[in-house]
Design a protein around this motif. Structure first.
Motif, PDB file in Angstrom:
ATOM      1  N   UNK A 104      18.909  55.597  40.836  1.00  0.00           N
ATOM      2  CA  UNK A 104      19.905  54.792  40.114  1.00  0.00           C
ATOM      3  C   UNK A 104      19.361  53.499  39.517  1.00  0.00           C
ATOM      4  N   UNK A 105      18.464  52.775  40.211  1.00  0.00           N
ATOM      5  CA  UNK A 105      17.979  51.529  39.613  1.00  0.00           C
ATOM      6  C   UNK A 105      17.241  51.711  38.285  1.00  0.00           C
ATOM      7  N   UNK A 106      16.810  52.912  37.972  1.00  0.00           N
ATOM      8  CA  UNK A 106      16.080  53.133  36.719  1.00  0.00           C
ATOM      9  C   UNK A 106      17.004  53.419  35.542  1.00  0.00           C
ATOM     10  N   UNK A 107      18.296  53.615  35.792  1.00  0.00           N
ATOM     11  CA  UNK A 107      19.225  54.063  34.746  1.00  0.00           C
ATOM     12  C   UNK A 107      19.580  52.913  33.796  1.00  0.00           C
ATOM     13  N   UNK A 108      19.217  53.039  32.495  1.00  0.00           N
ATOM     14  CA  UNK A 108      19.628  52.014  31.525  1.00  0.00           C
ATOM     15  C   UNK A 108      21.061  52.253  31.049  1.00  0.00           C
ATOM     16  N   UNK A 109      21.636  51.237  30.422  1.00  0.00           N
ATOM     17  CA  UNK A 109      23.016  51.311  29.956  1.00  0.00           C
ATOM     18  C   UNK A 109      23.234  52.490  29.008  1.00  0.00           C
TER      19      UNK A 109
END
Length: 170
Positions: A104-109
């Motif tokens: 999840x921390x890698x997911x961009x907007x």
């Protein structure tokens, strides 16, 4: 060893992570092409019926199984799976190490919005281009996350079940 990549939907960054892990994508931090992204198994293919299911992606070069899971917003899924794993290890002398790695921390907007349009509203004409844009933006972080996950899996011997939140990839 068993690797389980997890995030909200379980079909975008987790699929990319599994593909990197299994060497189905170039083993570098370079930007992926649109074709490479769209050809990743399970990328943007899973539906709401797949939430909470362990999706098998394959076995890596060292014989380790690679899975993913979409956990939605439920922060208790991975801790519950850890407790279940520890129970099975204790009761049945199951000693396979399990590494849960949060993508999840890698997911961009752009990817979040693309997933909403494509998977949520079924509007692929808007969602897929956003997903591809987001995947291109985050693929280097996903690659590094996978390399770190594999390294921790190989070097952490004191615990049989490891949860990586991966906050450093925000």
């Amino acid at each position: 060893m068993i690797y389980i990549y997890n995030d909200y939907g379980g079909t975008h960054t987790t699929s990319l992570a599994a593909a990197y892990h299994l060497k189905q994508l170039p083993q570098s931090e370079r930007k992926l092409t649109t074709e490479e992204i769209l050809n990743v198994k399970f990328f943007n293919k899973l539906t709401k019926e797949d939430f909470g299911k362990l999706i098998f992606h394959g076995v890596d070069e060292e014989g380790n199984s690679v899975y993913s899971i979409g956990r939605k917003r439920n922060k208790y899924v991975v801790p519950a799976l850890k407790e279940m794993s520890l129970l099975l290890q204790e009761k049945h002398q199951f000693d396979e190490k399990i590494v849960f790695s949060n993508t999840s921390p890698t997911v961009p907007f752009a990817m979040s919005m693309g997933g909403f349009f494509s998977r949520g509203l079924k509007i692929d004409v808007i969602g897929v281009p956003l997903l591809v844009k987001g995947a291109k933006r985050c693929c280097d972080n996903v690659f590094r996350l996978v390399e770190n996950t594999k390294e921790i899996g190989k070097t952490t011997f004191s615990e049989n079940v490891i949860i990586l939140e991966n906050e450093m990839y925000k």
